[in-house]
Design an enzyme around this catalytic site. Structure first.
Site, PDB file in Angstrom:
ATOM      1  N   GLY A 169      33.693 -14.003   3.432  1.00 53.79           N
ATOM      2  CA  GLY A 169      32.469 -13.240   3.672  1.00 53.79           C
ATOM      3  C   GLY A 169      31.518 -13.357   2.491  1.00 53.79           C
ATOM      4  CG  ASP A 170      29.315  -9.943   1.405  1.00 53.72           C
ATOM      5  OD1 ASP A 170      30.538  -9.670   1.571  1.00 53.72           O
ATOM      6  OD2 ASP A 170      28.416  -9.095   1.456  1.00 53.72           O
ATOM      7  CD  GLU A 171      35.398  -9.082  -0.190  1.00 52.99           C
ATOM      8  OE1 GLU A 171      35.450  -7.878   0.081  1.00 52.99           O
ATOM      9  OE2 GLU A 171      36.380  -9.839  -0.100  1.00 52.99           O
TER      10      GLU A 171
END
Lengths: 320, 209
Positions: A234-236
């Site tokens: 994801g956005d990690e």
């Protein structure tokens, strides 16, 4: 007895030619008749180089003469010579023969014995074998390449090409043991984007993917080559900062990373603004093991989110 | 075993012999072949077996190709042409106009039966030329067998055992130069005591003149 030997010579499954000192043919066996289509009547008593002019060549002459004059035996390989006598069947291609020349001494008389074998079929099998070996080699090469690719894929994120969670785990373990040996500090940063979901919802996944790639570019610009940047999904993202002198170093890097988000991201015709929340844990201050450091960085990141995002927090609040 | 004068005379003689073999080979493979024997040694098997005896240039350990040919009558013995297997493959490739480096060479298993035939012929030409000239020099008629080719694996400890049959070994360190490729091998001529004395006596006679 002579009769038996003569008949045996006729039955041999190879070409037998015997020539005398003047290179005149004395024996031309049945195999030679069948193979070349030239009968005993045509050949016996004639000079060998009258039947096959290439035997008058320097090389062939020296082979025959070294048998006749010096008594030397000589093996001639098909690979280097190809052919010695021509088959009656002119349609046959790539004929290959071996020839062996030996000296025969009968009282005062000297002769040369030529034994000719057709090994065309054999050559074909060898060349098929060579071909097969080459094919297997190529296949093996391709399998190796495919193996390399799938190993790479197993350890990297397909969108950004960054190390994935698995490779990051390895790198973190390696970094910790090197820091332990050298008595050094390292920082683990957990980075989560703020507002990424909104961009994804507004412009779609394609633009979201472009944004992630652009974020990676900016993050990399503010890290050293030696630091590891990984995408956890994801956005990690996660960063390992090697060999830091103290927490100040980690704080400086974190601030630079946050600053890099100030400029608007240009994604084709769209423009998007995102920020990041960063949580930091320090080896060996916070923990000595990889899993705990990761969890601590994660929970520090939540603290940054709770404190209003676009900020970094240490797992242990420190005064800088 | 040989004094410096004898050694020089023998080295010079042998180089002329292999020069002839080289010109045969050049014609056969259609390219320039240079053969040189920079060093000749005469040793006994005892010396060869002695651990102190240094045989640095002998490519005798590991996988080797040995081509051996008996010769006989009055001057009697067995002649060997020995290469490390990888170099033998390079030689075959070079003869067929294919060039490769030792690094490209994966292993000696690349040697196929047709390659052994090529080696058999090459060694036949060289050993015939050398032995034929020894025959001429000693003014005696030799009988020859065809060479037998073997792929052998010799460990360090076994490496001298192929010499054990005969008493004296004439070692000719041989190098082949085919356009881009240099291949090193060794010609070993195992001789009986009588044959060696005969050869040395003849060389001495030559030196007296």
């Amino acid at each position: 007895m002579h009769q038996i030997v003569y008949h045996a010579l006729e039955k041999l499954n190879m070409g037998i030619i015997i020539i005398d000192q003047d290179h005149k043919i004395v024996v031309w066996n049945n195999w030679m008749e069948r193979y070349t289509g030239k009968s005993k009547e045509e050949t016996i008593g004639e000079k060998l180089n009258f039947i096959y002019p290439h035997f008058a060549g320097k090389n062939h002459m020296s082979i025959l003469n070294s048998a006749l004059k010096l008594g030397q035996s000589r093996f001639c390989s098909s690979t280097l010579h190809k052919i010695f006598v021509f088959p009656a069947d002119e349609g046959r291609k790539n004929v290959q023969q071996n020839m062996q020349v030996d000296a025969i001494v009968c009282g005062e008389e000297r002769y040369a014995l030529l034994q000719i074998t057709d090994i065309t079929g054999y050559h074909n099998r060898v060349s098929q074998l060579k071909h097969a070996i080459r094919e297997i080699g190529l296949e093996n090469e391709q399998i190796k390449i495919a193996g390399d690719i799938s190993r790479y894929q197993a350890l990297h994120d397909s969108l950004t090409g960054l190390p994935n969670r698995v490779l990051l785990g390895d790198r973190l373990e390696a970094a910790i043991s090197s820091a332990r040996r050298n008595n050094q500090k390292l920082a683990v940063m957990f980075i989560d984007l703020d507002g990424f979901k909104a961009v994804n919802d507004k412009y779609g996944h394609a633009v979201g993917d472009l944004l992630l790639k652009a974020v990676v570019v900016r993050l990399k610009q503010n890290l050293r080559e030696s630091d590891t940047l990984a995408r956890l999904g994801g956005d990690e993202f996660m960063v390992i900062l090697f060999e830091i002198k103290g927490v100040e170093d980690a704080a400086n890097v974190a601030q630079k990373l946050l600053d890099s988000f100030e400029r608007v991201f240009e994604l084709n015709e769209h423009r998007a603004s995102v920020t990041a929340s960063i949580g930091i844990s320090i080896y060996p201050i916070d923990s000595l093991d990889a899993d705990t450091l990761t969890k601590q960085a994660d929970s520090a990141m939540y603290k940054a989110k709770m404190a209003g995002k676009n900020a970094f927090k240490f797992y242990n609040e420190v005064k800088i | 075993m040989l004094n410096p004068l004898q050694k020089d005379a023998l080295t010079e003689m042998v180089n002329v012999y292999v020069g002839q073999a080289a010109s045969f080979l050049s014609e056969m493979v259609n390219q320039k072949v240079i053969l040189a024997v920079p060093e000749v040694e005469l040793i006994t098997v005892n010396e060869a077996e002695n651990a102190n005896y240094n045989l640095p240039a002998l490519p005798l350990a590991g996988h080797i190709i040995s081509s051996s040919m008996r010769f006989g009558n009055d001057f009697k013995g067995k002649a060997f042409l020995v290469f490390p297997a990888e170099e033998a493959k390079l030689l075959v490739n070079a003869c067929m106009g294919e060039y490769s480096d030792l690094e490209d060479q994966q292993d000696f298993c690349g040697l196929l039966d047709t390659d052994f035939d090529v080696l058999k012929e090459i060694s036949n030409v060289i050993l015939n030329a050398v032995m034929g000239e020894f025959g001429n020099f000693l003014d005696t008629r030799l009988e020859y067998s065809l060479p037998e080719i073997e792929l052998l694996y010799l460990s360090e400890s076994e490496q001298k055992s192929i010499l054990e049959q005969d008493i004296y070994i004439l070692l000719l360190h041989t190098s082949f130069l085919l356009s881009k490729t240099q291949i090193k091998g060794v010609i070993m001529i195992a001789l009986s005591m009588n044959s060696v004395s005969w050869l040395i006596a003849k060389i001495d006679k030559l030196l007296e003149v």
